[in-house]
Design a protein around this motif. Structure first.
Motif, PDB file in Angstrom:
ATOM      1  N   ASP A 229       9.465  -3.011  -1.884  1.00 63.18           N
ATOM      2  CA  ASP A 229       8.161  -3.138  -2.486  1.00 63.18           C
ATOM      3  C   ASP A 229       8.164  -3.114  -4.222  1.00 63.18           C
ATOM      4  O   ASP A 229       7.412  -2.492  -4.797  1.00 63.18           O
ATOM      5  CB  ASP A 229       7.438  -1.757  -2.206  1.00 63.18           C
TER       6      ASP A 229
ATOM      7  N   HIS B 114       7.208   8.865  -2.281  1.00 67.24           N
ATOM      8  CA  HIS B 114       8.271   8.520  -1.210  1.00 67.24           C
ATOM      9  C   HIS B 114       9.401   8.006  -1.839  1.00 67.24           C
ATOM     10  O   HIS B 114       9.291   7.855  -3.338  1.00 67.24           O
ATOM     11  CB  HIS B 114       7.639   7.531  -0.493  1.00 67.24           C
TER      12      HIS B 114
ATOM     13  N   ASP C 119       2.622   7.639  -9.285  1.00 68.62           N
ATOM     14  CA  ASP C 119       2.125   6.678  -7.967  1.00 68.62           C
ATOM     15  C   ASP C 119       1.532   7.584  -6.983  1.00 68.62           C
ATOM     16  O   ASP C 119       2.258   8.664  -6.490  1.00 68.62           O
ATOM     17  CB  ASP C 119       3.344   6.007  -7.539  1.00 68.62           C
TER      18      ASP C 119
ATOM     19  N   ASP D 240      -1.624  -4.423  -8.540  1.00 63.85           N
ATOM     20  CA  ASP D 240      -2.005  -4.239  -7.096  1.00 63.85           C
ATOM     21  C   ASP D 240      -3.548  -5.114  -6.851  1.00 63.85           C
ATOM     22  O   ASP D 240      -3.964  -4.938  -5.846  1.00 63.85           O
ATOM     23  CB  ASP D 240      -1.971  -2.931  -6.398  1.00 63.85           C
TER      24      ASP D 240
ATOM     25  N   GLU E 241       2.578  -6.625   1.485  1.00 66.16           N
ATOM     26  CA  GLU E 241       1.046  -6.487   2.112  1.00 66.16           C
ATOM     27  C   GLU E 241       0.437  -7.832   2.559  1.00 66.16           C
ATOM     28  O   GLU E 241      -0.154  -7.778   3.713  1.00 66.16           O
ATOM     29  CB  GLU E 241       0.405  -6.017   1.102  1.00 66.16           C
TER      30      GLU E 241
END
Ligand code: TEU
Ligand code: CA
Length: 602
Positions: A77, A120, A221, A354, A414
């Motif tokens: 990512d 994460h 984030d 994004d 995505e």
């Protein structure tokens, strides 16, 4: 004046209005390292590339440079999957390069802000490798593991029905220990278990390390996802076609969020650091105020997503939706007023890595309107109350990816996952595929990730020589590039520079002033005022390609008529140009007026 009156006045000043802070008076430039500047010809942007452009950033007049993740990562990512928080992703450079970058920024009076991704990690992080190795490993509890569920006929199911943002269930089964782990994003991005104090201590250590190394703060984030409701309940299914709905109500601003943020906040305070939290899935400003209220000592400001969601379709991001000016006005006004009235603070943005480009989404790409649109949006955004964020390329009016792109040109997981799911569910439906490509072209994350357009040479001079960049370059770079704009006083670049300068020149009005929406039902114009003491600035933005005759409301008549013309995006307008009570506002025009004598009044 009696003491009581003075006290009351002081009190009302703290309540209504904003406490002062260095990071409120700053503006931020976001760099997406892979796409900013390639120094060595491997087609990937890198830190020495950024170092070579510091004078460019200084000329724009930004104060803070935020880099999307540069740490070691398998890049599932694009770096938002970190495998080592103390090492640099080798294609981007070395620790020495980071030191040079920080020194170069400091030498020019700018600051470095780092992207901290700690909801994460990558599944390649040593913590996760250990964690998945056995149920008794000391790192087991660093991530979120749960037993499978079974249907009555014995079919194994994830522990609950939460969906991942990047397709399917948010849980992945791990055969080795017969349990599922949670990942709100990709399978390769397991969520950390913040309930575990060792995880929090590890995050605190990372923060101190980078602050000590010269970072002036962080962009955090999806920081409002770190505290999950420990019951891990199912969310109700609204659409049967979507078996894994978003579980945000159980993890966005979860039960222990503020406890965790206060721990981070005390470190940030110690360093007088900058912080902006990314906070998707929150629409109640009170929820965000709980983190960014000045007295809370948690975060400085947050990115909310309500503006970004305005053109999403009813069935999700990549289904057709319509942006309505009235809704934009109501959303902007809601956040502007609420934060001002409650001593909170807004992070102002229309673009990031994004999102689609703002000219393409909110104004017009048409050749005759493109530069005007870029400047109008700069005025609209840059003079609101909050800290403005400029995303690389926004300052030169870059637009969305070319119409010629097919699915094979996209790079973002995505978009690719969405396409694969769609074509599997509806094979051969060409009409749907065409519509989806159109939507991806408008809203896919790749739009903001095309190489920065530095000059008219091959591949927009992103790489030295003729090296092919990792993602396609836009078609329009011969005309639309930084080299053509830096020395042109009428360029989008210099317009942005001037807006950022105005914020500094009139800091009381544009940074600390109040915000009032004017003419809320106007179909084409978005007009607002900023006020401080005796000063009022009127900011007029035409969001349409129509010429509009605007009747100045009576209460603003004297400000506008007697006012001082501060700036605008049509070169032939050198004054307010009010005739009677009417201003003729041209297509995508922006103009700013400040009442006379205001400079002395503030
Ligand atoms: O984004 C989180 C986020 O919620 C979105 O902006 C996300 O891109 C969108 O929901 C997808 O539809 C952050 C980062 O900005 C993004 O690049 C990362 O992919 C994501 O977190 C995971 O780290
Ligand atoms: Ca490179």
């Amino acid at each position: 004046m009696t003491t009581t009156t003075t006290q009351t006045q002081a009190l009302s000043k703290t309540i209504l209005g904003s406490s002062r802070a260095w990071w409120k008076e700053s503006s931020v430039y976001q760099i997406y390292p892979a796409s900013f500047k390639d120094s060595n010809g491997d087609g990937i942007g890198d830190i020495p590339g950024i170092v070579s452009k510091l004078d460019y950033l200084k000329a724009l007049g930004v104060d803070i440079v935020w880099l999307s993740p540069i740490l070691q990562s398998p890049q599932v990512d694009m770096g938002y999957d970190i495998s080592d928080y103390y090492a640099i992703h080798p294609p981007y450079g070395t620790m020495k390069d980071v030191d040079e970058l920080v020194a170069g920024l400091h030498a020019r009076g700018m600051k470095y802000v780092m992207d901290l991704v700690v909801n994460h990690t990558s599944d390649q992080h040593e913590w996760f490798k250990q964690s998945r190795s056995s149920k008794t490993n000391e790192f087991r509890d660093w991530y979120i593991w749960r037993k499978p569920c079974y249907t009555t006929d014995g079919v194994r199911q994830p522990p609950n029905n939460w969906g991942s943002y990047f397709s399917g269930s948010a849980w992945t089964y791990d055969e080795a220990t017969d349990e599922y782990y949670l990942h709100l994003f990709a399978t390769e991005q397991p969520d950390l278990n913040w309930e575990n104090p060792k995880v929090r201590a590890a995050v605190h250590k990372i923060m101190r390390y980078w602050l000590d190394k010269g970072a002036s703060g962080f962009r955090l984030d999806v920081i409002n996802f770190i505290s999950k409701d420990q019951r891990f309940l199912d969310v109700p299914i609204v659409e049967p076609a979507k078996p894994y709905p978003e579980g945000a109500k159980y993890y966005a601003c979860g039960p222990r969020l503020h406890e965790y943020l206060q721990e981070l906040g005390s470190i940030l305070k110690e360093y007088n650091a900058f912080s902006v939290g990314e906070m998707p899935s929150v629409y109640d400003p009170q929820e965000i105020l709980n983190a960014v209220g000045f007295e809370r000592n948690e975060l400085g400001m947050a990115f909310q997503f309500e503006i970004m969601d305005l053109d999403h379709g009813p069935a999700g991001k990549f289904t057709p939706g319509q942006l309505r000016l009235k809704e934009l006005k109501s959303v902007v006004t809601k956040w502007q007023s609420f934060m001002y009235e409650n001593n909170g603070w807004n992070a102002l943005y229309l673009e990031n890595h994004d999102q689609g480009r703002s000219i393409s989404r909110f104004a017009s790409e048409k050749p005759e309107f493109r530069a005007l649109s870029g400047k109008m949006l700069a005025t609209f955004l840059g003079l609101q109350s909050g800290t403005p964020f400029v995303y690389q390329g926004q300052e030169i009016g870059m637009v969305n990816l070319p119409h010629s792109w097919r699915i094979g040109d996209f790079r973002d997981l995505e978009a690719i996952n969405f396409w694969n799911e769609l074509t599997q569910a509806f094979p051969g439906d060409e009409k749907l595929q065409e519509q989806t490509i159109k939507e991806l072209r408008l809203k896919s994350r790749d739009n903001g990730r095309l190489p920065m357009q530095w000059g008219p040479g091959e591949f927009a001079e992103f790489s030295p020589g003729t090296a092919q960049p990792w993602i396609g370059v836009n078609d329009d770079y011969e005309k639309w590039n930084a080299a053509a704009q830096v020395d042109d006083s009428g360029s989008v670049f210099n317009y942005w520079a001037n807006i950022l300068k105005l914020r500094k020149e009139y800091v009381d009005v544009f940074v600390y002033g109040s915000f009032t929406l004017v003419d809320k039902d106007h179909e084409e114009l978005f007009v607002y005022t900023r006020g401080f003491g005796g000063a009022t600035a009127v900011v007029v933005n035409n969001f349409s390609e129509k010429e509009v005759k605007w009747t100045v409301p009576a209460e603003l008549s004297s400000v506008v008529k007697g006012g001082h013309f501060l700036t605008g995006n049509y070169e032939d307008r050198q004054s307010v140009g009010v005739d009677g009570d009417v201003i003729v506002v041209k297509p995508y025009e922006a103009l700013v007026v400040l009442n006379k004598g205001a400079k002395n009044a503030i």
